[in-house]
Design an enzyme around this catalytic site. Structure first.
Site, PDB file in Angstrom:
ATOM      1  N   ASP A   8       0.835  -1.203   0.000  1.00 36.11           N
ATOM      2  CA  ASP A   8       0.000   0.000   0.000  1.00 36.11           C
ATOM      3  C   ASP A   8       0.872   1.256   0.000  1.00 36.11           C
ATOM      4  OD1 ASP A   8      -2.476  -1.590   0.383  1.00 36.11           O
ATOM      5  OD2 ASP A   8      -1.543  -2.053   2.297  1.00 36.11           O
ATOM      6  N   HIS A  60      -4.932  -3.281   6.294  1.00 38.15           N
ATOM      7  CA  HIS A  60      -4.753  -3.527   4.859  1.00 38.15           C
ATOM      8  C   HIS A  60      -6.136  -3.889   4.296  1.00 38.15           C
ATOM      9  CE1 HIS A  60      -3.169  -4.777   1.027  1.00 38.15           C
ATOM     10  NE2 HIS A  60      -3.706  -5.979   1.180  1.00 38.15           N
TER      11      HIS A  60
HETATM   12  C1  LMR Z   1      -3.853  -6.467  -2.726  1.00 29.18           C
HETATM   13  O1  LMR Z   1      -3.786  -5.481  -1.990  1.00 29.18           O
HETATM   14  O2  LMR Z   1      -3.485  -6.455  -3.902  1.00 29.18           O
HETATM   15  C2  LMR Z   1      -4.474  -7.712  -2.198  1.00 29.18           C
HETATM   16  O3  LMR Z   1      -4.422  -7.736  -0.815  1.00 29.18           O
HETATM   17  C3  LMR Z   1      -5.848  -7.773  -2.736  1.00 29.18           C
HETATM   18  C4  LMR Z   1      -6.708  -8.827  -2.167  1.00 29.18           C
HETATM   19  O4  LMR Z   1      -7.799  -8.479  -1.692  1.00 29.18           O
HETATM   20  O5  LMR Z   1      -6.337  -9.991  -2.192  1.00 29.18           O
END
Ligand code: LMR
Length: 433
Positions: free
Chosen positions: A244, A272
């Protein structure tokens, strides 16, 4: 019937020999290995018994019984000299090792680009019963890559075996949310995996093991894991929010028209999930506050924030699956941030235990916050960060979401009976729509 792999790990050891134990060789239709007493290197997957060779002190090449051709030529050539300056080998466990993220990650780890060119490593690969064949394939590809620093590869399905003495545990494997599955059910299913892995780490890992949880929902999984590992410092558990952070840096760089190396002090606060808070108040571009460089504050509050929160979902739309390569890169970044000193004045984000945090965030959560490291694998929370009402309110929302997730997994954290009342849009992973 249980697989012969269920209760045991098979070892590929590159330090003195590289082999699948004879117990498992029949599964690959390979002849049994006959290891000479002083063998240096042999290759389990060599199908043609080429004339083995060895390199002499004077650089000449001589055939040698216990050594397969290409390994001796490319690896053993300089090993005698190089290994003298190498550090003590470290053991790294990776779960979900046959998955897409690991497929990118393992080769970076083995290449030396994560822990350094003088750091030999052993890879302990944890998979499921279903993935054991694929795990062997991964191990074979690692063999074929001839990484000098990769000294051992173990594969197995039992965390109590695979996590033995590990100094790093990169926990990637988790169930993706299936169609029609309640979020509470996902928290429970994955929570059980991480409770078990926490117990296993507690029992057999190095007492100062560093644990990075990648499998979603990673903050709550990390909390469950640490609660089940009381002998390991809670501080050692991380939930991956570096992806992120990297995404946020990229979006700010794009808007400001600069390359992303000009963006620093980027914090991701919280979960997250789609409530995560990419902090543009404290981030800097070319050393200047972002809000001075990007004057479109509405974009920062809405467009930017949402683009980071939902980047994972957009990627799934494009790819048809979750991000894998960039996740692996961000795992590398997350580790490197802990094993190298943080550049003066900068920091990085990682999801860590909130007890003792100076920001007033509820204790007993795993929450992404700004950290600095001296490069010893440990970190300190950054104290001098600014807050305004916008930032405080957004952080509170992510905090509330994590508190709600925590209630759903109380049965897995030793906090009594679980009670799950997640709202319809709460705890959305970045990839969920
Ligand atoms: C991401 O941020 O790309 C993954 O965590 C997405 C997910 O929901 O698997």
């Amino acid at each position: 019937m249980t697989s012969p792999f269920l209760n045991s790990s098979s070892r590929l050891s590159l330090s003195s020999k590289l082999h699948l134990s004879n117990q498992f060789r029949h599964l690959l239709l390979l002849p049994p290995l006959h290891t000479a007493p002083n063998s240096k290197i042999s290759c389990s997957v060599s199908q043609n018994n080429q004339a083995p060779v060895a390199v002499q002190d004077n650089g000449s090449v001589k055939t040698k019984k216990e050594c397969y051709g290409v390994f001796c030529l490319t690896y053993d050539l300089k090993a005698e000299e190089e290994t003298k300056s190498w550090k003590k080998m470290i053991n790294i466990a990776v779960s979900g090792a046959a998955g897409m993220i690991s497929n990118h990650l393992l080769f970076k780890l083995a290449s030396g680009s994560v822990f350094g060119p003088d750091q030999p490593i052993a890879l302990k690969l944890l998979g499921s019963e279903r993935s054991i064949q694929a795990l062997e394939g991964v191990a074979m590809e690692l063999e074929d890559s001839l990484f000098p620093l990769l000294r051992e590869v173990d594969i197995g399905t039992d965390p109590y075996e695979v996590f033995q003495d590990v100094e790093w545990a990169l926990l990637i494997g988790a169930k993706p949310r299936g169609p029609g599955m309640e979020r509470a059910a996902l928290l429970d299913i994955n929570g059980q995996i991480f409770a078990e892995q926490g117990k296993a780490l507690n029992a057999v890992a190095s007492p100062n093991v560093k644990v990075l949880v990648v499998g979603n929902p990673c903050n709550t999984n990390a909390l469950i894991c640490l609660k089940n590992a009381p002998n390991i410092p809670a501080k050692n558990f991380h939930a991956l929010t570096r992806l992120d952070e990297n995404r946020a840096k990229c979006q700010l760089a794009l808007k400001a028209g600069v390359f992303y190396d000009k963006v620093s002090n980027m914090t991701i606060w919280g979960n997250h999930s789609t409530t995560q808070v990419p902090d543009f108040l404290n981030a800097r571009i070319n050393g200047r506050p972002v809000k001075e460089v990007i004057t479109d504050h509405k974009w920062l509050e809405e467009g930017f924030t949402e683009s980071v929160q939902k980047r994972g979902g957009l990627l799934i739309q494009k790819w048809g699956r979750s991000s894998a390569a960039s996740t692996a890169v961000s795992i590398v970044d997350a580790i490197k941030s802990l094993v190298t000193p943080t550049p003066e004045g900068d920091w990085f984000s990682t999801g860590v235990y909130t007890n003792g945090n100076p920001y007033g965030i509820a204790k007993d959560l795993v929450f992404s916050m700004p950290c600095r490291s001296t490069g010893d694998g440990d970190y300190e929370l950054v104290k001098d960060v600014e807050f305004d009402d916008y930032l405080r309110n957004r952080i509170a929302k992510s905090e509330a979401e994590l508190l709600a997730e925590k209630k759903c997994v109380a049965h897995l954290t030793g906090d009594g009976i679980a009670f799950c009342d997640l709202g319809p849009v709460d705890t959305m992973l970045p990839g969920e729509v």
